[in-house]
Design an enzyme around this catalytic site. Structure first.
Site, PDB file in Angstrom:
ATOM      1  N   SER A 141       0.787  -2.369  -2.443  1.00 53.91           N
ATOM      2  CA  SER A 141      -0.367  -1.877  -1.679  1.00 53.91           C
ATOM      3  C   SER A 141      -1.181  -0.982  -2.591  1.00 53.91           C
ATOM      4  CB  SER A 141       0.123  -1.081  -0.463  1.00 53.91           C
ATOM      5  OG  SER A 141      -0.932  -0.363   0.151  1.00 53.91           O
ATOM      6  N   TYR A 154       5.049   5.718   3.730  1.00 51.91           N
ATOM      7  CA  TYR A 154       4.585   4.363   3.398  1.00 51.91           C
ATOM      8  C   TYR A 154       4.198   4.289   1.926  1.00 51.91           C
ATOM      9  CZ  TYR A 154       1.667   0.160   3.456  1.00 51.91           C
ATOM     10  OH  TYR A 154       1.120  -1.074   3.184  1.00 51.91           O
TER      11      TYR A 154
END
Length: 251
Positions: A141, A154
């Protein structure tokens, strides 16, 4: 060996990026579809078959070693090899500042996003070692490249994916195995559809939203196109690469 004789394994294949990528790869690969949700995973398989593709579906929790070993074994039993592994399954965080993250939420994110990616690599690499070839593409990501406000756990898991990717790329390059990672920014998928609501509940709208230089999130098809390139012979000189597909978000 032509791509039509090769085998691709896709985790998180039941929806979003995983589903669209599965349909795209099925034009050139036999596909092994993996998802926690059996209903949506089977739906993806039927879509693959409806367009003339060949594949199987295996239900799995990627955070469980026995489940990962099972889908790897099923792939080898069905098709004899694994040429491309899209190690894609993941979950998003309920946005909160670090001190406000519940321990159970931390454990959930680490289990799926980090341990799940590690386990997939661990068991697929063993197959690829025996073959003397293969390519793993992990889903990281933009949060694996830089930090994001109220998404610290995250971000930590995706930084971990980046670390695993680079280390494995160095370790296995001499054995004909490549390991790369794709780093999407915002993507319009079922997984992210509640993000705006989560922002509101957390009382914070990150500045990244206004920095989406294309003015919109990506469509899953736009990510799948890049994955298809990475799954093709055209990416043959790439290993240890972080491929950002973020509309300029990290500029």
């Amino acid at each position: 060996m032509s791509n039509l004789e090769q085998v691709a394994v896709i985790t998180g294949a039941g929806s979003g990026i995983g589903r669209v990528t599965s349909l795209k790869l099925a034009a050139n690969y036999k596909v092994v579809l993996v998802d926690f949700n059996a209903e949506t995973g089977e739906e993806t398989l039927q879509l693959v078959k409806s367009q003339g593709g060949e594949g199987i579906f295996v239900q799995a929790n990627v955070a469980k070693s026995e489940d990962v070993q099972n889908f790897v074994n099923k792939a080898v039993e069905a098709y004899g090899r694994i040429d491309f592994f899209f190690n894609n399954a993941g979950v998003v965080q309920k946005f909160a500042k670090t001190a406000d993250v519940e321990e159970a939420e931390f454990d959930r994110l680490v289990a799926v996003n980090l341990k799940g990616v590690f386990l997939g690599m661990k068991y697929v690499l063993k197959v690829m070692e025996k073959q003397g070839s293969g390519h793993i593409l992990n889903t990281a990501s933009t949060a694996g490249i830089r930090s994001e406000h109220s998404a610290g756990v995250y971000s930590a898991t995706k930084h971990g994916v980046v670390g695993l990717t680079k280390s494995a790329a160095m370790e296995y390059v001499k054995q004909g195995i490549r390991v790369n990672a794709i780093c999407p920014g915002g993507v319009k998928t079922p997984l992210t559809q509640n993000v705006a609501k989560s922002f509101q509940e957390g009382g914070y709208v990150p500045e990244e939203i206004s920095n989406m230089r294309m003015g919109r999130p990506a469509e899953p098809e736009e990510i799948a196109g890049v994955v298809a390139f990475m799954a093709s012979p055209d990416s043959s000189y790439m290993t240890g690469s972080l491929v950002t597909v973020d509309g300029g978000l990290t500029l």
